[in-house]
Design a protein around this motif. Structure first.
Motif, PDB file in Angstrom:
ATOM      1  N   LEU A  58      12.062  12.613  44.842  1.00  0.00           N
ATOM      2  CA  LEU A  58      12.927  13.795  44.909  1.00  0.00           C
ATOM      3  C   LEU A  58      12.073  15.044  45.031  1.00  0.00           C
ATOM      4  CD1 LEU A  58      15.525  13.030  42.067  1.00  0.00           C
ATOM      5  CD2 LEU A  58      15.838  12.689  44.524  1.00  0.00           C
ATOM      6  N   THR A  59      12.649  16.081  45.594  1.00  0.00           N
ATOM      7  CA  THR A  59      11.980  17.377  45.671  1.00  0.00           C
ATOM      8  C   THR A  59      12.847  18.443  45.000  1.00  0.00           C
ATOM      9  OG1 THR A  59      12.973  18.008  47.792  1.00  0.00           O
ATOM     10  CG2 THR A  59      10.907  16.744  47.874  1.00  0.00           C
ATOM     11  N   GLU A  60      12.201  19.483  44.556  1.00  0.00           N
ATOM     12  CA  GLU A  60      12.891  20.676  44.070  1.00  0.00           C
ATOM     13  C   GLU A  60      12.757  21.732  45.160  1.00  0.00           C
ATOM     14  OE1 GLU A  60      12.642  23.848  40.327  1.00  0.00           O
ATOM     15  OE2 GLU A  60      10.896  22.670  40.916  1.00  0.00           O
ATOM     16  N   ARG A  61      13.877  22.177  45.692  1.00  0.00           N
ATOM     17  CA  ARG A  61      13.847  23.162  46.764  1.00  0.00           C
ATOM     18  C   ARG A  61      13.325  24.504  46.249  1.00  0.00           C
ATOM     19  NH1 ARG A  61      16.756  22.413  51.332  1.00  0.00           N
ATOM     20  NH2 ARG A  61      17.541  24.557  51.337  1.00  0.00           N
ATOM     21  N   ALA A  62      12.623  25.213  47.114  1.00  0.00           N
ATOM     22  CA  ALA A  62      12.062  26.502  46.734  1.00  0.00           C
ATOM     23  C   ALA A  62      13.157  27.456  46.277  1.00  0.00           C
ATOM     24  CB  ALA A  62      11.291  27.100  47.909  1.00  0.00           C
ATOM     25  N   TRP A  63      12.816  28.275  45.292  1.00  0.00           N
ATOM     26  CA  TRP A  63      13.803  29.192  44.719  1.00  0.00           C
ATOM     27  C   TRP A  63      14.036  30.419  45.589  1.00  0.00           C
ATOM     28  CZ3 TRP A  63      16.682  28.312  40.316  1.00  0.00           C
ATOM     29  CH2 TRP A  63      16.378  27.116  39.639  1.00  0.00           C
ATOM     30  N   THR A  64      13.256  30.552  46.662  1.00  0.00           N
ATOM     31  CA  THR A  64      13.417  31.691  47.568  1.00  0.00           C
ATOM     32  C   THR A  64      14.226  31.336  48.813  1.00  0.00           C
ATOM     33  OG1 THR A  64      11.264  31.107  48.530  1.00  0.00           O
ATOM     34  CG2 THR A  64      11.302  32.808  46.818  1.00  0.00           C
ATOM     35  N   LEU A  65      14.649  30.083  48.927  1.00  0.00           N
ATOM     36  CA  LEU A  65      15.409  29.681  50.110  1.00  0.00           C
ATOM     37  C   LEU A  65      16.780  30.361  50.143  1.00  0.00           C
ATOM     38  CD1 LEU A  65      14.631  25.856  50.213  1.00  0.00           C
ATOM     39  CD2 LEU A  65      13.852  27.580  51.846  1.00  0.00           C
ATOM     40  N   ARG A  66      17.314  30.513  51.342  1.00  0.00           N
ATOM     41  CA  ARG A  66      18.612  31.170  51.493  1.00  0.00           C
ATOM     42  C   ARG A  66      19.766  30.243  51.150  1.00  0.00           C
ATOM     43  NH1 ARG A  66      19.341  33.830  57.126  1.00  0.00           N
ATOM     44  NH2 ARG A  66      21.105  34.741  56.025  1.00  0.00           N
ATOM     45  N   LYS A  67      19.537  28.919  51.209  1.00  0.00           N
ATOM     46  CA  LYS A  67      20.600  27.967  50.897  1.00  0.00           C
ATOM     47  C   LYS A  67      20.099  26.937  49.900  1.00  0.00           C
ATOM     48  CE  LYS A  67      23.093  28.311  55.299  1.00  0.00           C
ATOM     49  NZ  LYS A  67      23.608  27.571  56.472  1.00  0.00           N
ATOM     50  N   HIS A  68      20.928  26.657  48.894  1.00  0.00           N
ATOM     51  CA  HIS A  68      20.660  25.612  47.901  1.00  0.00           C
ATOM     52  C   HIS A  68      19.316  25.816  47.197  1.00  0.00           C
ATOM     53  CE1 HIS A  68      24.072  23.894  49.900  1.00  0.00           C
ATOM     54  NE2 HIS A  68      23.403  23.639  50.996  1.00  0.00           N
ATOM     55  N   SER A 167      28.081  15.349  32.844  1.00  0.00           N
ATOM     56  CA  SER A 167      28.949  15.953  33.843  1.00  0.00           C
ATOM     57  C   SER A 167      28.548  17.418  33.975  1.00  0.00           C
ATOM     58  CB  SER A 167      30.420  15.842  33.437  1.00  0.00           C
ATOM     59  OG  SER A 167      30.869  14.513  33.496  1.00  0.00           O
ATOM     60  N   CYS A 168      28.226  17.806  35.195  1.00  0.00           N
ATOM     61  CA  CYS A 168      27.865  19.194  35.463  1.00  0.00           C
ATOM     62  C   CYS A 168      29.134  20.040  35.541  1.00  0.00           C
ATOM     63  CB  CYS A 168      27.105  19.272  36.783  1.00  0.00           C
ATOM     64  SG  CYS A 168      26.893  20.942  37.425  1.00  0.00           S
ATOM     65  N   LEU A 169      29.139  21.154  34.854  1.00  0.00           N
ATOM     66  CA  LEU A 169      30.251  22.103  34.926  1.00  0.00           C
ATOM     67  C   LEU A 169      29.770  23.360  35.641  1.00  0.00           C
ATOM     68  CD1 LEU A 169      33.084  23.143  34.191  1.00  0.00           C
ATOM     69  CD2 LEU A 169      32.104  23.936  32.013  1.00  0.00           C
ATOM     70  N   HIS A 170      30.366  23.608  36.797  1.00  0.00           N
ATOM     71  CA  HIS A 170      30.052  24.813  37.570  1.00  0.00           C
ATOM     72  C   HIS A 170      31.021  25.924  37.154  1.00  0.00           C
ATOM     73  CE1 HIS A 170      29.721  27.492  41.096  1.00  0.00           C
ATOM     74  NE2 HIS A 170      28.538  26.945  41.281  1.00  0.00           N
ATOM     75  N   GLU A 221      22.665  31.662  39.270  1.00  0.00           N
ATOM     76  CA  GLU A 221      22.170  32.908  39.861  1.00  0.00           C
ATOM     77  C   GLU A 221      21.625  32.686  41.257  1.00  0.00           C
ATOM     78  OE1 GLU A 221      19.345  34.162  36.993  1.00  0.00           O
ATOM     79  OE2 GLU A 221      20.851  34.727  35.492  1.00  0.00           O
ATOM     80  N   ALA A 222      20.952  31.542  41.478  1.00  0.00           N
ATOM     81  CA  ALA A 222      20.420  31.241  42.807  1.00  0.00           C
ATOM     82  C   ALA A 222      21.547  31.084  43.819  1.00  0.00           C
ATOM     83  CB  ALA A 222      19.570  29.979  42.757  1.00  0.00           C
ATOM     84  N   ALA A 223      22.651  30.453  43.405  1.00  0.00           N
ATOM     85  CA  ALA A 223      23.787  30.279  44.298  1.00  0.00           C
ATOM     86  C   ALA A 223      24.414  31.616  44.665  1.00  0.00           C
ATOM     87  CB  ALA A 223      24.823  29.362  43.660  1.00  0.00           C
ATOM     88  N   TRP A 224      24.539  32.498  43.686  1.00  0.00           N
ATOM     89  CA  TRP A 224      25.115  33.811  43.948  1.00  0.00           C
ATOM     90  C   TRP A 224      24.192  34.647  44.830  1.00  0.00           C
ATOM     91  CZ3 TRP A 224      29.828  35.850  42.683  1.00  0.00           C
ATOM     92  CH2 TRP A 224      30.628  35.087  41.819  1.00  0.00           C
ATOM     93  N   ARG A 225      22.899  34.467  44.642  1.00  0.00           N
ATOM     94  CA  ARG A 225      21.931  35.264  45.385  1.00  0.00           C
ATOM     95  C   ARG A 225      21.825  34.826  46.837  1.00  0.00           C
ATOM     96  NH1 ARG A 225      18.040  34.191  42.308  1.00  0.00           N
ATOM     97  NH2 ARG A 225      16.999  32.637  43.584  1.00  0.00           N
ATOM     98  N   GLY A 228      23.899  36.472  49.692  1.00  0.00           N
ATOM     99  CA  GLY A 228      24.885  37.388  49.147  1.00  0.00           C
ATOM    100  C   GLY A 228      26.259  36.781  49.055  1.00  0.00           C
ATOM    101  N   ARG A 229      26.336  35.507  48.684  1.00  0.00           N
ATOM    102  CA  ARG A 229      27.627  34.824  48.654  1.00  0.00           C
ATOM    103  C   ARG A 229      28.609  35.508  47.717  1.00  0.00           C
ATOM    104  NH1 ARG A 229      24.605  29.689  49.109  1.00  0.00           N
ATOM    105  NH2 ARG A 229      25.206  28.723  51.060  1.00  0.00           N
ATOM    106  N   ARG A 230      29.834  35.542  48.151  1.00  0.00           N
ATOM    107  CA  ARG A 230      30.927  36.051  47.327  1.00  0.00           C
ATOM    108  C   ARG A 230      31.487  34.922  46.462  1.00  0.00           C
ATOM    109  NH1 ARG A 230      34.426  37.633  52.276  1.00  0.00           N
ATOM    110  NH2 ARG A 230      33.628  35.560  52.755  1.00  0.00           N
ATOM    111  N   PRO A 231      32.265  35.225  45.459  1.00  0.00           N
ATOM    112  CA  PRO A 231      32.826  34.171  44.602  1.00  0.00           C
ATOM    113  C   PRO A 231      33.542  33.067  45.373  1.00  0.00           C
ATOM    114  CG  PRO A 231      33.188  36.308  43.605  1.00  0.00           C
ATOM    115  CD  PRO A 231      32.600  36.575  44.975  1.00  0.00           C
ATOM    116  N   ALA A 232      34.350  33.432  46.386  1.00  0.00           N
ATOM    117  CA  ALA A 232      35.075  32.419  47.151  1.00  0.00           C
ATOM    118  C   ALA A 232      34.114  31.504  47.886  1.00  0.00           C
ATOM    119  CB  ALA A 232      36.028  33.076  48.145  1.00  0.00           C
ATOM    120  N   ASP A 233      32.997  32.045  48.379  1.00  0.00           N
ATOM    121  CA  ASP A 233      32.018  31.234  49.082  1.00  0.00           C
ATOM    122  C   ASP A 233      31.368  30.235  48.135  1.00  0.00           C
ATOM    123  OD1 ASP A 233      32.417  32.689  51.447  1.00  0.00           O
ATOM    124  OD2 ASP A 233      30.967  34.200  50.816  1.00  0.00           O
ATOM    125  N   VAL A 234      31.093  30.659  46.920  1.00  0.00           N
ATOM    126  CA  VAL A 234      30.486  29.770  45.930  1.00  0.00           C
ATOM    127  C   VAL A 234      31.444  28.647  45.579  1.00  0.00           C
ATOM    128  CG1 VAL A 234      29.563  29.594  43.598  1.00  0.00           C
ATOM    129  CG2 VAL A 234      28.990  31.564  45.002  1.00  0.00           C
TER     130      VAL A 234
END
Length: 256
Positions: A58-68, A167-170, A221-225, A228-234
């Protein structure tokens, strides 16, 4: 589909057998539409015999990526024209991306099957999981810090251990299978595929889905960042990522 006569070890045969005619609807309810705009991609589910039994890369994606950003993932990515078409093209995509991300030597990898493609509507990717045996493990590490933050060989026994299953709670309200192993929080699309791998490979152990752990703040925070995703996008993103094993929650806005 499963490739014939590739000489995999006995401990992989249950997974290979169960994957011969696996129903894509067992893996996800989001399947690629018959649309040329869907972008082909592949991920590598690479299994090896480690010191503590079978392991998966498995890999951990970079924290500076625009997606995920910051999410745990299988090595993989979008297909390039030079990868070719068909099953062999998907294998080349998965191996090429794994080599680019981790320095993996593809000569030591024996692909033995491909699961049906799954659709990620938010990015319009058709993702084909390529199953492979790491016959001759090679050193792996971060190749490009702009893409990958860390690389891990995770024991299957740790993934199957009920003590590591949650169970992950988003914040959107969705829950789905996840894993906490050391400092790793594995959730979303990757956790869903790992859950299916444990079941098909005969490694599954009963666990308590009522043990709910919120998604860590750093991942929220990474998902929101990201872009610039809006709540509906998340909410839309989370519905897709959790579909592989969602256990509860309302139907999200923006997903048909």
């Amino acid at each position: 589909m499963i490739f014939a006569d590739v000489g995999i070890p006995d401990w992989l045969r249950p997974l290979a057998k169960a994957s011969e005619d696996v129903d894509p609807n067992v893996l996800s309810r989001f399947l690629p539409p018959d649309d040329p705009s869907v972008r082909k991609s592949a991920v590598l589910i690479l299994l090896a015999e480690g010191n503590d039994g079978p392991e998966v890369l498995l890999t951990e994606r970079a924290w500076t990526l625009r997606k995920h950003a910051g999410q745990m993932a299988f090595p993989g990515g979008g297909a390039d024209p030079e990868d070719g078409t068909g099953d062999s093209g998907l294998v080349r995509t998965a191996l090429r991306e794994a080599e680019e991300e981790t320095g993996l030597d593809p000569d030591g990898v024996v692909p033995f099957g491909i699961w049906p493609a799954l659709w990620v509507p938010v990015s319009n990717f058709g993702v084909s999981p390529v199953l492979a045996w790491w016959r001759e493990p090679s050193p792996v590490a971060v190749v490009d810090p702009a893409e990958v933050a860390s690389v891990h060989e995770v024991p299957i026994s740790a993934l199957a251990d009920p003590a590591n299953r949650i169970s992950c709670l988003h914040p959107s309200g969705f829950t789905g299978p996840a894993f906490t192993i050391g400092n790793l929080y594995i959730w979303g699309f990757t956790a869903g595929l790992l859950d299916k791998m444990l079941q098909l490979g005969g490694w599954y152990r009963d666990w308590d889905p009522s043990h709910v752990v919120p998604l860590p703040d750093r991942l929220v925070e990474a998902a929101w960042r990201s872009e610039g995703r809006r709540p509906a996008d998340v909410r839309r993103m989370t519905a897709i990522e959790h579909d592989l094993g969602r256990t509860q929650g309302p139907e999200p806005e923006g997903v048909e």
